[in-house]
Design a protein around this motif. Structure first.
Motif, PDB file in Angstrom:
ATOM      1  N   VAL A 157      -3.094   3.078  -9.196  1.00 47.71           N
ATOM      2  CA  VAL A 157      -3.077   3.493  -7.798  1.00 47.71           C
ATOM      3  C   VAL A 157      -2.700   4.966  -7.636  1.00 47.71           C
ATOM      4  N   LEU A 158      -1.519   5.370  -8.119  1.00 44.28           N
ATOM      5  CA  LEU A 158      -0.999   6.707  -7.804  1.00 44.28           C
ATOM      6  C   LEU A 158      -1.048   7.701  -8.962  1.00 44.28           C
ATOM      7  N   TYR A 159      -0.629   7.292 -10.132  1.00 45.49           N
ATOM      8  CA  TYR A 159      -0.478   8.228 -11.251  1.00 45.49           C
ATOM      9  C   TYR A 159      -1.830   8.547 -11.893  1.00 45.49           C
ATOM     10  N   HIS A 160      -2.040   9.813 -12.240  1.00 41.70           N
ATOM     11  CA  HIS A 160      -3.321  10.207 -12.847  1.00 41.70           C
ATOM     12  C   HIS A 160      -3.450   9.727 -14.284  1.00 41.70           C
ATOM     13  N   GLY A 161      -2.321   9.475 -14.936  1.00 38.82           N
ATOM     14  CA  GLY A 161      -2.330   8.955 -16.299  1.00 38.82           C
ATOM     15  C   GLY A 161      -2.377  10.058 -17.344  1.00 38.82           C
ATOM     16  N   PRO A 162      -1.829   9.802 -18.524  1.00 39.48           N
ATOM     17  CA  PRO A 162      -1.753  10.820 -19.566  1.00 39.48           C
ATOM     18  C   PRO A 162      -3.098  11.188 -20.193  1.00 39.48           C
ATOM     19  N   ARG A 163      -4.124  10.347 -20.009  1.00 36.61           N
ATOM     20  CA  ARG A 163      -5.441  10.636 -20.586  1.00 36.61           C
ATOM     21  C   ARG A 163      -6.372  11.329 -19.612  1.00 36.61           C
ATOM     22  N   ASN A 164      -5.934  11.437 -18.351  1.00 35.75           N
ATOM     23  CA  ASN A 164      -6.787  12.002 -17.305  1.00 35.75           C
ATOM     24  C   ASN A 164      -6.274  13.370 -16.877  1.00 35.75           C
ATOM     25  N   PRO A 165      -7.166  14.232 -16.449  1.00 29.29           N
ATOM     26  CA  PRO A 165      -6.717  15.533 -15.939  1.00 29.29           C
ATOM     27  C   PRO A 165      -6.037  15.372 -14.585  1.00 29.29           C
ATOM     28  N   VAL A 166      -5.202  16.325 -14.231  1.00 28.85           N
ATOM     29  CA  VAL A 166      -4.669  16.364 -12.874  1.00 28.85           C
ATOM     30  C   VAL A 166      -5.798  16.924 -12.016  1.00 28.85           C
ATOM     31  N   HIS A 167      -6.447  16.049 -11.267  1.00 26.78           N
ATOM     32  CA  HIS A 167      -7.632  16.436 -10.507  1.00 26.78           C
ATOM     33  C   HIS A 167      -7.253  17.156  -9.219  1.00 26.78           C
ATOM     34  N   GLU A 168      -8.196  17.852  -8.645  1.00 23.12           N
ATOM     35  CA  GLU A 168      -7.923  18.669  -7.459  1.00 23.12           C
ATOM     36  C   GLU A 168      -7.579  17.846  -6.224  1.00 23.12           C
ATOM     37  N   THR A 169      -7.913  16.565  -6.211  1.00 26.32           N
ATOM     38  CA  THR A 169      -7.581  15.714  -5.055  1.00 26.32           C
ATOM     39  C   THR A 169      -6.306  14.909  -5.284  1.00 26.32           C
ATOM     40  N   TYR A 170      -5.537  15.244  -6.319  1.00 28.43           N
ATOM     41  CA  TYR A 170      -4.329  14.509  -6.691  1.00 28.43           C
ATOM     42  C   TYR A 170      -3.206  14.753  -5.684  1.00 28.43           C
ATOM     43  N   LYS A 171      -2.927  13.747  -4.878  1.00 30.06           N
ATOM     44  CA  LYS A 171      -1.865  13.817  -3.869  1.00 30.06           C
ATOM     45  C   LYS A 171      -1.181  12.458  -3.794  1.00 30.06           C
ATOM     46  N   PRO A 172      -0.475  12.069  -4.861  1.00 23.26           N
ATOM     47  CA  PRO A 172       0.095  10.722  -4.908  1.00 23.26           C
ATOM     48  C   PRO A 172       1.118  10.441  -3.812  1.00 23.26           C
ATOM     49  N   LYS A 173       1.914  11.421  -3.438  1.00 17.16           N
ATOM     50  CA  LYS A 173       2.906  11.196  -2.384  1.00 17.16           C
ATOM     51  C   LYS A 173       2.215  10.888  -1.058  1.00 17.16           C
ATOM     52  N   GLU A 174       1.204  11.670  -0.721  1.00 20.37           N
ATOM     53  CA  GLU A 174       0.466  11.455   0.524  1.00 20.37           C
ATOM     54  C   GLU A 174      -0.307  10.132   0.483  1.00 20.37           C
ATOM     55  N   LEU A 175      -0.866   9.809  -0.686  1.00 17.17           N
ATOM     56  CA  LEU A 175      -1.581   8.541  -0.825  1.00 17.17           C
ATOM     57  C   LEU A 175      -0.616   7.376  -0.634  1.00 17.17           C
ATOM     58  N   ALA A 176       0.575   7.451  -1.201  1.00 17.25           N
ATOM     59  CA  ALA A 176       1.571   6.390  -1.040  1.00 17.25           C
ATOM     60  C   ALA A 176       1.901   6.175   0.437  1.00 17.25           C
ATOM     61  N   GLU A 177       2.075   7.250   1.164  1.00 17.43           N
ATOM     62  CA  GLU A 177       2.368   7.148   2.596  1.00 17.43           C
ATOM     63  C   GLU A 177       1.198   6.511   3.355  1.00 17.43           C
ATOM     64  N   PHE A 178      -0.014   6.896   3.011  1.00 19.82           N
ATOM     65  CA  PHE A 178      -1.215   6.345   3.645  1.00 19.82           C
ATOM     66  C   PHE A 178      -1.336   4.846   3.372  1.00 19.82           C
ATOM     67  N   LEU A 179      -1.106   4.445   2.122  1.00 24.77           N
ATOM     68  CA  LEU A 179      -1.281   3.046   1.734  1.00 24.77           C
ATOM     69  C   LEU A 179      -0.257   2.121   2.385  1.00 24.77           C
ATOM     70  N   LYS A 180       0.899   2.644   2.747  1.00 25.39           N
ATOM     71  CA  LYS A 180       1.925   1.821   3.394  1.00 25.39           C
ATOM     72  C   LYS A 180       1.411   1.162   4.667  1.00 25.39           C
ATOM     73  N   ARG A 181       0.468   1.778   5.314  1.00 21.16           N
ATOM     74  CA  ARG A 181      -0.040   1.283   6.598  1.00 21.16           C
ATOM     75  C   ARG A 181      -1.159   0.246   6.439  1.00 21.16           C
ATOM     76  N   LEU A 182      -1.578  -0.001   5.201  1.00 16.29           N
ATOM     77  CA  LEU A 182      -2.742  -0.859   4.977  1.00 16.29           C
ATOM     78  C   LEU A 182      -2.353  -2.198   4.349  1.00 16.29           C
ATOM     79  N   ASP A 183      -3.157  -3.204   4.623  1.00 20.32           N
ATOM     80  CA  ASP A 183      -2.969  -4.534   4.043  1.00 20.32           C
ATOM     81  C   ASP A 183      -3.925  -4.656   2.855  1.00 20.32           C
ATOM     82  N   ILE A 184      -3.392  -4.418   1.661  1.00 19.44           N
ATOM     83  CA  ILE A 184      -4.206  -4.417   0.448  1.00 19.44           C
ATOM     84  C   ILE A 184      -3.593  -5.376  -0.565  1.00 19.44           C
ATOM     85  N   ILE A 185      -4.438  -6.092  -1.271  1.00 23.12           N
ATOM     86  CA  ILE A 185      -4.004  -6.938  -2.386  1.00 23.12           C
ATOM     87  C   ILE A 185      -4.102  -6.086  -3.640  1.00 23.12           C
ATOM     88  N   TYR A 186      -2.987  -5.919  -4.349  1.00 21.86           N
ATOM     89  CA  TYR A 186      -2.946  -5.044  -5.521  1.00 21.86           C
ATOM     90  C   TYR A 186      -2.861  -5.826  -6.824  1.00 21.86           C
TER      91      TYR A 186
END
Length: 168
Positions: free
Chosen positions: A35-64
Motif C-alpha cells: 500500500v504505502l512503502y515503495h519497497g527496497p527493490r523499487n525506485p522512489v517514484h515521482e508520485t511517492y507520497k505515502p503520508k498523503e496516501l495514508a490520509e486519503f485512504l482513511k476516508r475509504l472503505d477498502i478490504i486490504y
C-alpha cells in the motif's frame, strides 16, 4: 455487484486516486497489498507520497490484504486492517480467495482457493497483469497501479459476471 481491485500502489496518491476514479462507484474495493512503502527493490517514484496516501485512504472503505512491503505502521497511519495475509470473501455471485502472492507458488494459491470454495483467485505482487482460468478458478492479477512491470499502470473490475482490466 461491482468489485474494484487495486494492488501495489506503493505510496502513490496520484495513481491510487486515478485507479479509483477509473473504477468509479464500486460496491467493494479490494487492495491486494503493498500500500504505502515503495519497497527496497523499487525506485522512489515521482508520485511517492505515502503520508498523503495514508490520509486519503482513511476516508475509504477498502478490504486490504497484507503485502510483503506492508508493516504494522502502515496499519496505524491508515487506521486500516492491513494485517491479514489472505482472505476469503463471499459476495454471493462471486467467491474470492485473495492473497498478495509472494509466499507461495501459483499452484499453491489455486489449491488454497479450491479449499475455500472460491471461484476466483486474486493476487498481486508481480506487478504484471494476469487473467486466466486454472482448474475452473478465475486467476486475476490486476497488475500494479504505480510500478507496472508489463508497461501499463492498471487495476481490475468485476461487473456483470465478468472480470476485466482497466488501464490507467
Amino acid at each position: 455487484m461491482k468489485i474494484g481491485v487495486i494492488s501495489d500502489t506503493h505510496g502513490s496518491l496520484f495513481y491510487t486516486k486515478k485507479a479509483l476514479e477509473k473504477l468509479g462507484k464500486c460496491d467493494k474495493i479490494i487492495h491486494l497489498g503493498d500500500v504505502l512503502y515503495h519497497g527496497p527493490r523499487n525506485p522512489v517514484h515521482e508520485t511517492y507520497k505515502p503520508k498523503e496516501l495514508a490520509e486519503f485512504l482513511k476516508r475509504l472503505d477498502i478490504i486490504y490484504i497484507r503485502g510483503n512491503c506492508d508493516s504494522d505502521v502502515d496499519c496505524m497511519v491508515t487506521e486500516a486492517d492491513i494485517y491479514t495475509k489472505e482472505r476469503f470473501l463471499d459476495f454471493g455471485e462471486v467467491k474470492i480467495y485473495a492473497v498478495h502472492g509472494y509466499e507461495e507458488s501459483l499452484d499453491e494459491r489455486v489449491k488454497r482457493a479450491k479449499e475455500f470454495g472460491a471461484d476466483t483467485l486474486l493476487f498481486g505482487h508481480s506487478h504484471i497483469k494476469v487473467m486466466d482460468n486454472i482448474d475452473g478458478i478465475n486467476v486475476i492479477n490486476p497488475g500494479s497501479t504505480t510500478l507496472p512491470k508489463d508497461g501499463t499502470n492498471s487495476c481490475a473490475v468485476y461487473q456483470d459476471g465478468k472480470w476485466e482490466f482497466i488501464e490507467l
